[in-house]
Design a protein around this motif. Sequence first.
Motif, PDB file in Angstrom:
ATOM      1  N   LEU A  73      -1.128  -1.573 -13.911  1.00 59.09           N
ATOM      2  CA  LEU A  73      -1.145  -0.114 -13.937  1.00 59.09           C
ATOM      3  C   LEU A  73       0.170   0.432 -13.414  1.00 59.09           C
ATOM      4  O   LEU A  73       0.687  -0.036 -12.390  1.00 59.09           O
ATOM      5  N   ARG A  74       0.698   1.435 -14.122  1.00 63.24           N
ATOM      6  CA  ARG A  74       1.934   2.079 -13.688  1.00 63.24           C
ATOM      7  C   ARG A  74       1.816   3.591 -13.867  1.00 63.24           C
ATOM      8  O   ARG A  74       1.425   4.068 -14.948  1.00 63.24           O
ATOM      9  N   ARG A  75       2.125   4.352 -12.803  1.00 63.65           N
ATOM     10  CA  ARG A  75       2.167   5.815 -12.911  1.00 63.65           C
ATOM     11  C   ARG A  75       3.580   6.201 -13.333  1.00 63.65           C
ATOM     12  O   ARG A  75       4.541   5.949 -12.607  1.00 63.65           O
ATOM     13  N   GLY A  97       4.986   2.414  -9.806  1.00 65.87           N
ATOM     14  CA  GLY A  97       5.398   3.701 -10.343  1.00 65.87           C
ATOM     15  C   GLY A  97       5.523   4.799  -9.313  1.00 65.87           C
ATOM     16  O   GLY A  97       5.719   4.541  -8.118  1.00 65.87           O
ATOM     17  N   VAL A  98       5.408   6.034  -9.782  1.00 64.55           N
ATOM     18  CA  VAL A  98       5.720   7.217  -8.971  1.00 64.55           C
ATOM     19  C   VAL A  98       4.828   7.330  -7.748  1.00 64.55           C
ATOM     20  O   VAL A  98       3.607   7.470  -7.855  1.00 64.55           O
ATOM     21  N   LEU A  99       5.462   7.275  -6.583  1.00 66.86           N
ATOM     22  CA  LEU A  99       4.817   7.657  -5.334  1.00 66.86           C
ATOM     23  C   LEU A  99       5.743   8.701  -4.713  1.00 66.86           C
ATOM     24  O   LEU A  99       6.836   8.376  -4.241  1.00 66.86           O
ATOM     25  N   ALA A 100       5.302   9.943  -4.769  1.00 61.08           N
ATOM     26  CA  ALA A 100       6.117  11.053  -4.258  1.00 61.08           C
ATOM     27  C   ALA A 100       5.857  11.218  -2.767  1.00 61.08           C
ATOM     28  O   ALA A 100       4.739  11.530  -2.350  1.00 61.08           O
ATOM     29  N   VAL A 101       6.892  10.987  -1.964  1.00 60.87           N
ATOM     30  CA  VAL A 101       6.773  11.052  -0.506  1.00 60.87           C
ATOM     31  C   VAL A 101       7.352  12.381  -0.014  1.00 60.87           C
ATOM     32  O   VAL A 101       8.520  12.697  -0.274  1.00 60.87           O
ATOM     33  N   GLY A 140      -0.934  11.529  -3.627  1.00 58.31           N
ATOM     34  CA  GLY A 140      -1.684  10.711  -4.572  1.00 58.31           C
ATOM     35  C   GLY A 140      -1.523   9.226  -4.350  1.00 58.31           C
ATOM     36  O   GLY A 140      -0.459   8.661  -4.636  1.00 58.31           O
ATOM     37  N   THR A 141      -2.558   8.581  -3.838  1.00 57.72           N
ATOM     38  CA  THR A 141      -2.526   7.146  -3.549  1.00 57.72           C
ATOM     39  C   THR A 141      -2.442   6.321  -4.824  1.00 57.72           C
ATOM     40  O   THR A 141      -3.068   6.639  -5.834  1.00 57.72           O
ATOM     41  N   LEU A 142      -1.654   5.260  -4.753  1.00 56.41           N
ATOM     42  CA  LEU A 142      -1.650   4.223  -5.780  1.00 56.41           C
ATOM     43  C   LEU A 142      -2.260   2.962  -5.176  1.00 56.41           C
ATOM     44  O   LEU A 142      -1.989   2.638  -4.015  1.00 56.41           O
ATOM     45  N   THR A 184       0.829  -1.199   0.000  1.00 58.92           N
ATOM     46  CA  THR A 184       0.000   0.000   0.000  1.00 58.92           C
ATOM     47  C   THR A 184       0.867   1.255   0.000  1.00 58.92           C
ATOM     48  O   THR A 184       2.037   1.224   0.400  1.00 58.92           O
ATOM     49  N   SER A 185       0.269   2.349  -0.429  1.00 62.57           N
ATOM     50  CA  SER A 185       0.975   3.633  -0.421  1.00 62.57           C
ATOM     51  C   SER A 185       1.341   4.038   1.004  1.00 62.57           C
ATOM     52  O   SER A 185       2.424   4.576   1.251  1.00 62.57           O
TER      53      SER A 185
END
Length: 301
Positions: A200-202, A52-56, A44-46, A23-24
């Motif tokens: 799915l990939r951001r 892909g991109v999870l900006a922390v 932004g939750t994935l 999980t994000s």
Amino acid sequence: MARRRKGRDISGWLVVDKPAGITSTAVVNKVRWAMDAKKAGHAGTLDPEATGVLAVALGEATKTVPYITDALKAYTFTVRLGQATNTDDADGEVIATSDLRPDETEIKAALGAFVGDIMQVPPQFSAVKVDGERAYKKARDGEEMALAARPLWVEELVLVDRPDADHIVLEMTCGKGGYVRSIARDLGDALGCKAHVKSLRRIWSGPFQATDGVTLEQVDALAKTPDLDAHLQPLEVGLSDLPEVRCLAESVAKLRNGNPASVIATDVEFGEEVWASFEGKAIAVGTYRGGELQPSRVFVV
């Protein structure tokens, strides 16, 4: 007396290339531990199976999260044709099937209806609140809900590959609040063949690219070392969609105390939201009012 949070006063953005199966929130917790940071959040939750991109955001950068959440994002995703599921992705149960397989011309023609300002109904298994409870909790109990459609801006939606008759690969650029699973579901209905998201990939989110992201393996391996700190991007990156104004030395203290102060601006309109810098560092975000900034958020780093 409030308990003091443990950890460092460290601020900035760590871009993680999130793997599937986590999980994000778990990623944010891992980063907070690895960076020994007092405060962390994400923009932004994935879904757990998405990558892909999870900006922390860490420390003061958490104040810039809304600007990344509001920014455009891009996804690449594989759609399985011929099957609808109750979750609109590959984790769910198949609830309808079809032998129809549209050709590429039909698919490309159908994509146009999903570009621009569209209305989108969230998946039954989503975090949307219904009567104070998350929709996915009600869905798990077998309850079917009539979820309200929500607006979404889709900048672009294109077919990039057709590996076989059962699968298509799409790339989408959209605004905040979009559900890729709903796009796949609704496209399948429009084509008359049923569909769900298989993967799915951001690939980017605002200024952050997946190619610049660190893996969770790297986060573990470099935890609590200067080598992990070296991957941190400045909090100012989160403000890249806002115009920048410069503040005078004598304005810094005033702005940080939440008071209006003089700034130097070019090509900024009265009433526009901007961010103020001093020697390249963010001091505040606020409203520009003819030579002055009325701060709404201030940064203390």
